[in-house]
Design a protein around this motif. Structure first.
Motif, short mmCIF file in Angstrom:
data_model
loop_
_atom_site.label_atom_id
_atom_site.label_comp_id
_atom_site.label_asym_id
_atom_site.label_seq_id
_atom_site.Cartn_x
_atom_site.Cartn_y
_atom_site.Cartn_z
N UNK A 95 0.82 -1.21 0.00
CA UNK A 95 0.00 0.00 0.00
C UNK A 95 0.86 1.26 0.00
N UNK A 96 2.16 1.11 0.14
CA UNK A 96 3.07 2.24 -0.02
C UNK A 96 3.50 2.44 -1.46
N UNK A 97 2.89 1.68 -2.40
CA UNK A 97 3.24 1.78 -3.80
C UNK A 97 2.03 2.08 -4.67
N UNK A 98 1.99 1.51 -5.86
CA UNK A 98 0.90 1.76 -6.78
C UNK A 98 0.84 0.67 -7.84
N UNK A 99 0.07 0.91 -8.90
CA UNK A 99 -0.04 -0.09 -9.94
C UNK A 99 -0.99 0.31 -11.05
N UNK A 100 -1.15 -0.60 -12.00
CA UNK A 100 -2.08 -0.45 -13.12
C UNK A 100 -3.00 -1.65 -13.14
N UNK A 101 -4.31 -1.41 -13.23
CA UNK A 101 -5.30 -2.47 -13.13
C UNK A 101 -6.22 -2.40 -14.35
N UNK A 102 -6.12 -3.41 -15.20
CA UNK A 102 -6.93 -3.48 -16.41
C UNK A 102 -8.19 -4.30 -16.10
N UNK A 103 -9.36 -3.74 -16.40
CA UNK A 103 -10.63 -4.38 -16.06
C UNK A 103 -11.49 -4.59 -17.30
N UNK A 104 -12.29 -5.67 -17.28
CA UNK A 104 -13.37 -5.81 -18.24
C UNK A 104 -14.60 -6.30 -17.51
N UNK A 105 -15.68 -5.50 -17.57
CA UNK A 105 -16.93 -5.82 -16.89
C UNK A 105 -17.83 -6.55 -17.87
N UNK A 106 -18.23 -7.76 -17.52
CA UNK A 106 -19.00 -8.60 -18.44
C UNK A 106 -20.39 -8.05 -18.71
N UNK A 145 7.40 8.51 -3.96
CA UNK A 145 6.30 9.29 -4.54
C UNK A 145 5.02 9.01 -3.76
N UNK A 146 3.96 9.77 -4.02
CA UNK A 146 2.70 9.61 -3.30
C UNK A 146 2.02 8.31 -3.73
N UNK A 147 1.72 7.40 -2.80
CA UNK A 147 1.19 6.08 -3.17
C UNK A 147 -0.19 6.13 -3.81
N UNK A 148 -0.45 5.17 -4.72
CA UNK A 148 -1.76 5.07 -5.35
C UNK A 148 -2.52 3.81 -5.00
N UNK A 149 -1.84 2.83 -4.40
CA UNK A 149 -2.47 1.53 -4.13
C UNK A 149 -3.72 1.63 -3.25
N UNK A 150 -3.68 2.36 -2.13
CA UNK A 150 -4.90 2.42 -1.31
C UNK A 150 -6.10 2.97 -2.08
N UNK A 151 -5.88 3.99 -2.90
CA UNK A 151 -6.98 4.62 -3.63
C UNK A 151 -7.60 3.66 -4.65
N UNK A 152 -6.77 2.82 -5.28
CA UNK A 152 -7.34 1.90 -6.27
C UNK A 152 -8.13 0.79 -5.61
N UNK A 153 -7.73 0.37 -4.40
CA UNK A 153 -8.52 -0.63 -3.68
C UNK A 153 -9.91 -0.07 -3.37
N UNK A 154 -9.94 1.18 -2.94
CA UNK A 154 -11.22 1.82 -2.63
C UNK A 154 -12.08 1.94 -3.89
N UNK A 155 -11.49 2.38 -4.98
CA UNK A 155 -12.25 2.59 -6.22
C UNK A 155 -12.77 1.26 -6.77
N UNK A 156 -11.96 0.23 -6.73
CA UNK A 156 -12.41 -1.09 -7.20
C UNK A 156 -13.64 -1.54 -6.44
N UNK A 157 -13.58 -1.43 -5.12
CA UNK A 157 -14.70 -1.89 -4.29
C UNK A 157 -15.93 -1.02 -4.49
N UNK A 158 -15.75 0.28 -4.51
CA UNK A 158 -16.88 1.21 -4.53
C UNK A 158 -17.59 1.25 -5.87
N UNK A 159 -16.82 1.21 -6.97
CA UNK A 159 -17.42 1.44 -8.29
C UNK A 159 -17.57 0.18 -9.14
N UNK A 160 -16.88 -0.91 -8.75
CA UNK A 160 -16.95 -2.11 -9.58
C UNK A 160 -17.31 -3.38 -8.80
N UNK A 161 -17.02 -3.40 -7.53
CA UNK A 161 -17.26 -4.60 -6.74
C UNK A 161 -18.66 -4.68 -6.19
#
Length: 561
Positions: A74-85, A128-144
């Motif tokens: 969570x001190x890092x970040x990443x890229x997450x490719x999604x496809x919603x069926x 640099x400013x981490x992005x991992x926590x924000x993407x976990x929140x966005x995944x759950x809130x908008x797609x999960x």
């Protein structure tokens, strides 16, 4: 069939292959492949609680943040490719880290005005400013479908109760022991009385569990504002870094349209900038699409692939950066007509010396990243690549948080036009600016055909793109994920002008033939691994599903159930 009608037919096939309109179009099982058994199990735990692939991604990613600190967190970040069926939406969530507002290039120069590799790689200035926590929140809130309290539960439990780090983590800590000793909180977290831990050591992370609980309870505010944010900023600034509470509060995940293109009868969906991977992948496959590779011997197939790699990596260094700050010729670089021009410069039997191409050199990137791939029973897809950059990131832990911060500032061209410690040059397109995101090679991708769908990605720094290329070529030839992840790999990145290869990638005769064409071939010494690939697939025609986790890792896990 003319090109326009071929594109129409391909689009129809893609829609058919990815449709989730009826039960018959859905997988009978789910498949998850990740770099750690505990993370794969956490993903299935989320599915069993009623979640979908996006909830499973939260569970997998957060658990990797606990059990694989050398590669992601969570001190890092990443890229997450999604496809919603349900609606066919394809999107990349860009959770790359951002440069702090107060970034100052002079911080990365020594007294003689040369690049200071220590500040770029180690300690708070490298973070640099981490992005991992924000993407976990966005995944759950908008797609999960699950609340964060459920999808983060496995990671919280493992952090609180403890686990035994795998041999990869133990070796990483041992290699970084002297660096960890520079910061008391880092040494206290990962060392035992100042010494590297032994196999069988149990690591408990109660501070990290509390941070994850705050995210589960308060979403973005649990990390980017409030007590956790204040603690992080104070710790970074006290140690000489430049973060501010405003930097954290302003962080946001960006939704970006993926790079999409056709390779023969396959539809490829991959990462756009700030990843360089998708553009380079499109360029390489567009070049190779002009050859009938099936009619060539392996030496000539490798030769053509290397020549495609050489040209794509030259363009990668020259043109790409953060799309919010740099205008890039994406349409031109991914155009088949551009690839045709590049193809015309390739001799069928001779290597093109890199110094005959317009000169440029790419910056180095870390081999220490993590990738996971997911297909759920609804046909949702996730290809997620996350990182803290080099081994254990900055090696810097803020007391009371339980995790290392990234050192992604080194992925910027910190000193434009000046060689770094590796003798490689940067580019103003990738220079750090307040709030900008560094260029990456992460290449999470989907491969979609009439009957078969694959989800692929890998860690491996600048090697990522070529490994994904080789994996895609094997997939379209009919190989299963279990075989793809085990293939011996090779790589060329324009400069240095060398074909790097794993032991066993080439037979002695193939190596000699490539060298006779003018290639310099370097076979990696010992058992140094290329990447840690994780791939899953679904055959719509047979219903068969596969999950393959790279045997190069100690604890990877690919499961279908």
């Amino acid at each position: 069939m003319n090109r326009r009608w071929k594109q129409v037919v391909l689009a129809a096939l893609v829609a058919l292959a990815c449709s989730g309109a009826s039960a018959a179009d859905k997988p009978s099982h789910a498949a998850i492949a990740s770099a750690h058994t505990l993370a794969t199990q956490a993903g299935f735990e989320a599915l069993e609680m009623g979640g979908n692939a996006f909830d499973a991604a939260v569970a997998v990613a957060s658990t990797l943040s606990v059990v694989e600190p050398q590669s992601s967190g969570i001190g890092g970040g990443g890229l997450f490719l999604l496809r919603r069926a349900s609606d066919g939406k394809e999107v990349m969530l860009d959770a790359r880290e951002t440069a702090p507002t107060a970034v100052d290039p002079k911080d990365y120069l020594d007294a003689k005005g040369q690049p200071d590799r220590d500040h770029a790689l180690n300690g708070p200035l490298s973070a640099a400013i981490p992005g991992e926590p924000a993407v976990l929140v966005k995944l759950a809130k908008e797609y999960g479908k699950l609340p964060l309290s459920k999808s983060l539960a496995p990671a919280i439990r493992i952090a609180r109760d403890g686990f035994q780090p795998d041999p990869r983590a133990i070796r990483a800590i041992a290699r970084q022991r002297d660096m960890l000793m520079r910061w008391p909180a880092s040494a206290a977290l990962y060392l035992v009385d100042g010494a590297p831990p032994k196999d069988g050591w149990t690591l408990r992370l109660p501070d990290l569990a509390r941070v994850l609980e705050a995210i589960a309870r308060d979403g973005d505010d649990g990390f980017y504002r409030g007590d956790v944010a204040r603690r992080l900023v104070a710790g970074v600034r006290d140690a000489g870094g430049r973060w501010s509470e405003d930097d954290l509060a302003k962080y946001e995940v960006k939704e970006r349209a993926p790079i999409t293109f056709e390779y023969r009868d396959w539809h490829i969906v991959t990462a756009p900038p700030p990843s360089s991977g998708g553009i380079a992948l499109a360029e390489m496959l567009n070049i190779l699409g002009g050859y009938d590779l099936g009619k060539l011997d392996r030496t000539h197939r490798v030769h053509l692939a290397v020549e495609a790699m050489r040209r794509a990596y030259r363009d990668r260094a020259e043109y790409l950066g953060d799309p919010d700050f740099v205008k890039m010729p994406v349409a031109e670089l991914t155009n088949p007509l551009y690839a045709a021009g590049l193809r015309a410069s390739i001799h069928p039997d001779k290597a093109t010396p890199s110094d005959m191409l317009p000169g440029y050199m790419a910056p180095p990137e870390s081999m220490h990243t993590s990738h996971f791939s997911i297909i759920d029973r609804d046909g949702n897809l996730v290809s997620g690549t996350q990182t803290v950059n080099t081994t254990l990131g900055s090696k810097f832990v803020v007391a009371g948080t339980g995790f290392v911060l990234n050192n992604e500032m080194d992925d910027f061209a910190l000193v434009a036009g000046k060689p770094n410690a590796y003798g490689l040059l940067g580019n103003d397109n990738n220079a750090p600016k307040p709030g900008s995101r560094p260029l990456s090679s992460m290449t999470p991708s989907f491969i979609v055909g009439k009957d078969r769908i694959g989800v692929i990605g890998t860690p491996g720094g600048s090697y990522i793109i070529t490994m994904v290329l080789e994996g895609i070529l094997a997939f379209v030839e009919g190989e299963t994920p279990e075989k793809i992840v085990a293939l011996r790999r090779y790589h060329h990145q324009y400069m240095p002008d060398v074909v790097e290869a794993e032991v066993g990638a080439f037979t002695p005769a193939e190596k000699a033939a490539l060298e006779a064409m003018g290639h310099t071939v370097n076979v990696a010494a010992g058992t140094w691994p290329f990447g840690f690939m994780n791939v899953v697939s679904w055959n719509r025609h047979t219903g068969e599903m596969h999950a393959g986790s790279d045997p190069r890792g100690d604890s990877g896990s690919g499961i279908v159930k």
